[in-house]
Scaffold this motif. Structure first.
Motif, PDB file in Angstrom:
ATOM      1  N   ASP A 267      82.068 -13.130  13.903  1.00  0.00           N
ATOM      2  CA  ASP A 267      80.638 -13.971  13.553  1.00  0.00           C
ATOM      3  C   ASP A 267      79.452 -13.198  13.544  1.00  0.00           C
ATOM      4  OD1 ASP A 267      81.912 -16.156  12.459  1.00  0.00           O
ATOM      5  OD2 ASP A 267      82.345 -16.990  14.606  1.00  0.00           O
ATOM      6  N   ARG A 268      79.671 -12.053  14.432  1.00  0.00           N
ATOM      7  CA  ARG A 268      78.400 -11.450  14.767  1.00  0.00           C
ATOM      8  C   ARG A 268      77.510 -10.621  13.585  1.00  0.00           C
ATOM      9  NH1 ARG A 268      79.570  -9.044  20.130  1.00  0.00           N
ATOM     10  NH2 ARG A 268      80.688 -10.563  21.110  1.00  0.00           N
ATOM     11  N   ALA A 269      76.205 -10.801  13.650  1.00  0.00           N
ATOM     12  CA  ALA A 269      75.404 -10.214  12.654  1.00  0.00           C
ATOM     13  C   ALA A 269      75.067  -8.791  12.980  1.00  0.00           C
ATOM     14  CB  ALA A 269      74.021 -11.009  12.546  1.00  0.00           C
ATOM     15  N   GLU A 270      74.701  -8.047  11.904  1.00  0.00           N
ATOM     16  CA  GLU A 270      74.336  -6.440  12.396  1.00  0.00           C
ATOM     17  C   GLU A 270      73.118  -6.412  13.313  1.00  0.00           C
ATOM     18  OE1 GLU A 270      72.588  -4.334   9.391  1.00  0.00           O
ATOM     19  OE2 GLU A 270      72.238  -6.059   7.940  1.00  0.00           O
ATOM     20  N   HIS A 271      73.169  -5.060  13.818  1.00  0.00           N
ATOM     21  CA  HIS A 271      72.139  -4.727  14.838  1.00  0.00           C
ATOM     22  C   HIS A 271      71.340  -3.739  13.971  1.00  0.00           C
ATOM     23  CE1 HIS A 271      73.901  -5.834  18.697  1.00  0.00           C
ATOM     24  NE2 HIS A 271      74.860  -6.279  17.768  1.00  0.00           N
ATOM     25  N   ALA A 274      69.512  -1.040  16.068  1.00  0.00           N
ATOM     26  CA  ALA A 274      70.640  -0.013  16.774  1.00  0.00           C
ATOM     27  C   ALA A 274      70.856   0.988  15.760  1.00  0.00           C
ATOM     28  CB  ALA A 274      71.812  -0.454  16.995  1.00  0.00           C
ATOM     29  N   LEU A 275      70.908   0.854  14.374  1.00  0.00           N
ATOM     30  CA  LEU A 275      71.075   1.876  13.358  1.00  0.00           C
ATOM     31  C   LEU A 275      69.776   2.977  13.361  1.00  0.00           C
ATOM     32  CD1 LEU A 275      73.029   0.036  10.659  1.00  0.00           C
ATOM     33  CD2 LEU A 275      74.108   1.696  12.508  1.00  0.00           C
TER      34      LEU A 275
ATOM     35  N   PHE B 191      78.663   7.634  12.352  1.00  0.00           N
ATOM     36  CA  PHE B 191      77.400   6.847  12.079  1.00  0.00           C
ATOM     37  C   PHE B 191      77.710   6.086  10.771  1.00  0.00           C
ATOM     38  CE2 PHE B 191      72.649   7.695  11.227  1.00  0.00           C
ATOM     39  CZ  PHE B 191      72.347   6.421  11.708  1.00  0.00           C
ATOM     40  N   LEU B 194      79.438   2.935  11.282  1.00  0.00           N
ATOM     41  CA  LEU B 194      78.332   1.880  11.918  1.00  0.00           C
ATOM     42  C   LEU B 194      77.590   1.337  10.813  1.00  0.00           C
ATOM     43  CD1 LEU B 194      77.612   3.695  15.308  1.00  0.00           C
ATOM     44  CD2 LEU B 194      79.167   1.652  15.157  1.00  0.00           C
ATOM     45  N   LYS B 199      82.949  -2.658  13.179  1.00  0.00           N
ATOM     46  CA  LYS B 199      83.142  -3.561  14.623  1.00  0.00           C
ATOM     47  C   LYS B 199      84.203  -3.248  15.350  1.00  0.00           C
ATOM     48  CE  LYS B 199      80.527  -7.874  12.797  1.00  0.00           C
ATOM     49  NZ  LYS B 199      80.735  -9.180  12.469  1.00  0.00           N
ATOM     50  N   GLU B 222      75.283  -1.036  22.626  1.00  0.00           N
ATOM     51  CA  GLU B 222      74.291  -1.232  21.793  1.00  0.00           C
ATOM     52  C   GLU B 222      74.604  -1.535  20.458  1.00  0.00           C
ATOM     53  OE1 GLU B 222      72.286   2.865  20.641  1.00  0.00           O
ATOM     54  OE2 GLU B 222      73.173   3.292  22.665  1.00  0.00           O
ATOM     55  N   THR B 223      75.671  -1.364  19.833  1.00  0.00           N
ATOM     56  CA  THR B 223      75.775  -1.787  18.337  1.00  0.00           C
ATOM     57  C   THR B 223      76.624  -2.974  18.525  1.00  0.00           C
ATOM     58  OG1 THR B 223      77.796  -0.229  18.242  1.00  0.00           O
ATOM     59  CG2 THR B 223      75.759   0.492  17.427  1.00  0.00           C
ATOM     60  N   LEU B 361      69.323   4.814   5.373  1.00  0.00           N
ATOM     61  CA  LEU B 361      70.080   3.460   5.658  1.00  0.00           C
ATOM     62  C   LEU B 361      70.227   2.646   4.509  1.00  0.00           C
ATOM     63  CD1 LEU B 361      69.276   3.344   9.478  1.00  0.00           C
ATOM     64  CD2 LEU B 361      71.317   4.323   8.449  1.00  0.00           C
ATOM     65  N   ARG B 366      76.389  -2.906   3.647  1.00  0.00           N
ATOM     66  CA  ARG B 366      77.175  -3.244   4.830  1.00  0.00           C
ATOM     67  C   ARG B 366      78.144  -4.151   4.247  1.00  0.00           C
ATOM     68  NH1 ARG B 366      76.207  -3.173  10.310  1.00  0.00           N
ATOM     69  NH2 ARG B 366      77.013  -4.841  11.240  1.00  0.00           N
ATOM     70  N   LEU B 370      83.218 -11.809   5.542  1.00  0.00           N
ATOM     71  CA  LEU B 370      82.995 -13.246   5.579  1.00  0.00           C
ATOM     72  C   LEU B 370      82.555 -13.595   4.201  1.00  0.00           C
ATOM     73  CD1 LEU B 370      82.134 -14.371   8.803  1.00  0.00           C
ATOM     74  CD2 LEU B 370      84.489 -14.330   7.872  1.00  0.00           C
ATOM     75  N   LYS B 398      88.375 -19.317   9.651  1.00  0.00           N
ATOM     76  CA  LYS B 398      87.108 -19.486   8.985  1.00  0.00           C
ATOM     77  C   LYS B 398      86.809 -20.412   7.724  1.00  0.00           C
ATOM     78  CE  LYS B 398      84.431 -17.495  10.753  1.00  0.00           C
ATOM     79  NZ  LYS B 398      83.795 -17.881  12.160  1.00  0.00           N
TER      80      LYS B 398
END
Lengths: 283, 555
Positions: A267-271, A274-275, B191, B194, B199, B222-223, B361, B366, B370, B398
């Motif tokens: 369920d986590r959203a992106e950061h 961070a990117l 990278f 990411l 995840k 951090e990510t 980016l 992404r 879901l 879900k």
């Protein structure tokens, strides 16, 4: 027993197989715990026991022989709201998947591992399993099994398992009670469930187990590791069943800083920041 | 354009010296390419870095050196024959060498005076920067990136000392400012993953893939991703599949040996239709082979690995730009087609540094499992027959639907079946996804002369060397060469190949393996035969100059 929530299906097991009772007890345990079947994930490898996820209304993952544990722990890491239960056999768990068995005890992800231990290979029709007794004659072990049987509960306690139990498919109420404790335990919980294989194991029959098993006394101290190790070694004339060892340990989710927030990874959203930060590190 | 070699024994600080120098050069606006050549040992042996820099984009390394930075005498002995007449050898004054090109510096003495013998690398950096006329800018900041806090000051002093010792000797090339980043292939790949929404990463350490595991582990907090070191590669891939099933974009990475352990589970991803990205950073085999060196010998293995037949895609990375964008694309394709996508890299790309245009980016979509899910209530069929073979994928827990996965042949619900008709329909459904995938394959990159008569073909990381070779050859011979370099390699894109093959009088296949695997694949898929192959399998990356020499040598 009819199970409204987890449903009843036609199975491909032999009449009299211990799997029926284990499946029935599992459904009862889940119902008594009030589990929502849509949040239950049943995971198995390959084998007769591994067909179980097909016979229960829940999410299911029937993967590779021996590899149910890695898939199960990762599904739990991805979504901690799932109740993840591995239901599979002794060959799958201790033979083909022996390395994963050892290391997932150490990893301590909050899943439940029910091993249908009939001390024989059923799906492949009657060869020795890791828990088969010495001397057992099969079409492969023609002169009798010469390999020392693995004692899974002893190994699990020695490897640092926090919830290690043994049960018998013929003692249903007891099995349900142990299953509920295992599912509720926060960490990796193992139940080695003794069960007869009516087709291929003519030694460790229903009567064999029924005569030998005894429930641990109410004053048995499951937090005492030395006692647990000694009790776990009993497997001759008497076989103790119940929670042999229990210790509260920090689970994988409690130890991994990414997972302590309680928000499931799925369920986590992106950061986005961070990117960009990473991109700047390369500038 | 200049070529340097920095060499010495493992543990002498060659790598740190090289990265610091690289960073100063990058900050000047130079293009930089740095290739690691190292032995499979922690101490001793002979390791070196080829460092090329210049004002134009760089595609390959060169053995024609302008300078050698030697941390030991062995480096001088092994490489002085590669040094140009005007070149220099920078070494400690203690080294015994009669070579007139030597610039002897009392590095050990300087180190001793400053109170730490380990700062000799920084003295060398100072000397080299001065030789190439590079102004010192942000020295402290650059050192801070690579050196522990308590050693920065002393290294800065050492660097400044080195800078004062010599006079500028080489012409400073005028560079244009550009938005560059500098990173290794494995960092770029990580990278990219990411950026695509990775995840969960599980892997077992294996050279040359280990730095992916280390890099992602370092970024996990951090990510917000989970990185888990598995007990073996079988666990690694089964974990990635389990996490992906539960809705988390997942990847595993290894080299050929670990991939060998993963093959059964690769089929599970195909059969159960669970998206998965698997990275194979190739090294020379068979078995343990040459652990820290490079090869392209896993192609035929990964396109056919695992029993039975199932759809898969293989993308070969050609350079540091591909490593980012194509890895990210692998996630999108895996998710869309619910298949395993294998990303093929190699030690050469994985360990080498390059400057590239900063990644955009915004160009990366992404992946969100879901989002694509259809969450309608009712009887959900995980493996529903659909016209394109892609069944709606729900995530367990879900929605109010049950989600199943099965390695046995199964019906639309995911239940075991042995029904012949369902078996056929399920096989056709799975394999049919490839037909749609083929429509979005990226054709190989074509470059060289439009009126070529000789067509070079290659895949993956020979891209740079072949590009440089074509440039050199066309410059010398007036434009008879062109090349096609495959990134998407399985299924094999055929349109451009068929078109260019018609024009070619001669097709030359260039690969880092012993049997010419691309030539085999091309012949198998298209009937087109390569006239000859240039093959290299000594574990060292071919250079543009080497290709030119081999082509001139009668091929």
């Amino acid at each position: 027993m009819s199970h409204d929530t987890f449903s009843t299906y036609t199975t491909a097991w032999c009449p009299g197989c211990g799997n029926f009772n284990i499946l029935d007890c599992l459904k009862t345990a889940l119902e008594e715990l009030g589990k929502d079947p849509y949040e239950v994930l049943m995971v198995a490898g390959i084998g007769q026991a591994a067909k179980l996820p097909q016979y229960i209304s829940a999410n299911s993952f029937c993967g590779l022989h021996g590899r149910s544990l890695p898939a199960a722990v990762a599904a739990k890491i991805a979504n901690e709201k799932l109740t993840v239960i591995v239901d599979t056999g002794d060959g799958d768990s201790y033979g083909e998947g022996g390395n994963h068995f050892l290391h997932n005890i150490r990893r301590n992800v909050n899943i439940t591992h029910f091993v249908h231990d009939n001390q024989i290979y059923g799906l492949t029709k009657g060869q020795a399993s890791p828990t088969s007794m010495e001397g057992m004659v099969t079409e492969v072990q023609v002169n009798g099994n010469t390999t020392t049987p693995l004692n899974p509960v002893l190994v699990a306690i020695a490897a640092g398992g926090g919830f290690v139990a043994r049960a018998f498919s013929g003692r249903k109420e007891h099995l349900v009670s142990v299953m509920k404790q295992a599912i509720e335990y926060n960490g990796y919980a193992l139940i080695d469930i003794l069960q007869p294989c009516v087709s291929f194991n003519k030694i460790n029959t229903f009567a064999y187990y029924n005569k030998r098993v005894y429930e641990l006394a109410p004053d048995y101290d499951s937090s005492d590791k030395q006692t647990a190790l000694i009790t776990a070694m009993e497997f001759e004339e008497k076989i103790p069943i119940g929670v042999l060892y229990r210790e509260e340990r920090r689970s994988f989710h409690q130890k991994n800083p990414v997972l302590t927030s309680g928000i499931p990874l799925v369920d986590r959203a992106e950061h986005p920041d961070a990117l960009n930060k990473i991109l700047n590190e390369f500038r | 354009m200049y070529n340097l070699l920095i060499g010495g024994a493992a543990g002498q600080g060659i790598e740190t010296t090289a990265v610091i120098l690289q960073k100063f050069l990058k900050n000047q606006g130079y293009h930089v390419l740095a290739i690691r050549d190292f032995m499979s040992r922690v101490r001793g042996g002979h390791n070196f870095t080829f460092l090329r820099f210049g004002k134009e984009p760089l595609y390959s390394h060169s053995n024609q050196l302008d300078g050698i930075i030697a941390f030991n005498e062995e480096t001088i002995q092994l490489h002085n024959n590669e040094l140009s007449e005007q070149g220099f050898i920078l070494g400690d004054s203690q080294f015994v060498t009669a070579d007139s090109r030597t610039i002897a510096v009392e590095m050990a003495v300087i180190g001793k005076e400053l109170g730490n013998p380990r700062v000799t690398g920084s003295v060398a950096v100072g000397v080299v920067l001065k030789l190439f006329g590079i102004e010192l800018k942000d020295t402290h900041k650059v050192l801070k990136e690579f050196i522990k806090e308590q050693y920065i000051d002393i290294n800065e002093k050492a660097l400044l000392k080195g800078y004062e010792l010599v006079e500028s000797r080489f012409l400073k090339e005028k560079t244009e400012p550009w938005d560059s980043i500098m990173l290794t292939g494995n960092q770029a790949l990580s990278f990219g993953a990411l950026a695509a929404g990775l995840k969960f990463y599980s892997a077992y350490p294996m050279s040359p893939s280990t730095t992916i595991l280390e890099y992602l582990a370092g970024k996990s907090d951090e990510t917000g991703i989970v990185v888990e070191q598995a007990e073996d590669e079988i666990a690694a891939i089964n974990m990635a599949i389990g996490a992906s099933f539960a809705g988390v974009p997942s990847m595993t990475g290894t080299s050929g040996g670990g991939f060998s352990l993963m093959v059964e589970a690769l089929g599970l991803s195909g059969m159960a239709e669970i998206p998965l990205v698997v990275v194979d950073v190739q090294r020379p085999g068979p078995v343990t082979g040459l652990p820290t060196r490079t090869e392209q010998s896993d192609l035929k293995f990964v396109i056919s690995a695992s029993q039975g037949e199932f759809p898969r895609m293989v993308i070969a990375l050609r350079n540091h730009t591909d490593a980012f964008y194509q890895t990210a694309r692998a996630f999108a394709l895996a998710e869309k087609y619910q298949i395993p996508v294998i990303v093929l890299s190699d030690q050469y790309l994985g360990d080498s540094y390059a400057t590239v245009e900063a990644y955009d980016l915004a160009k990366v979509t992404r992946v969100d499992p879901l989002e694509t899910a259809d969450s309608k209530e009712g009887e959900y069929l995980r493996y529903r027959f659909t016209p394109d073979g892609i069944s709606p994928r729900l995530i367990p827990g879900k929605t109010r639907n049950y989600v199943s996965a099965d390695s046995d042949e199964h019906d639309e619900r995911g239940f075991i079946t042995e029904d012949a008709e369902i078996r056929n329909r399920m096989m056709d459904k799975r394999m049919g996804k490839l037909e749609q995938l083929k429509l979005e394959l990226v054709e190989p990159e074509f470059f060289g002369a439009a009126n070529f008569d000789t067509l070079l073909v290659g895949w993956g990381t020979t891209y740079g060397p072949i590009l440089e070779a074509v440039q050199i050859l066309n410059h010398e011979n007036g434009g008879k060469y062109a090349a096609l370099i495959f990134g998407d390699i399985f299924p094999l894109p055929q349109k451009l190949l068929r078109e260019k093959a018609l024009q070619a009088e001669k097709i030359i296949n260039i690969e880092q393996n012993a049997t010419g695997q691309l030539a085999d694949l091309i012949r198998e898929q298209t009937g087109i035969t390569c006239n000859v192959s240039i093959l290299k399998y000594d574990g060292r990356q071919i250079s543009g100059e080497e290709i030119v020499q081999k082509l001139k040598g009668g091929n």
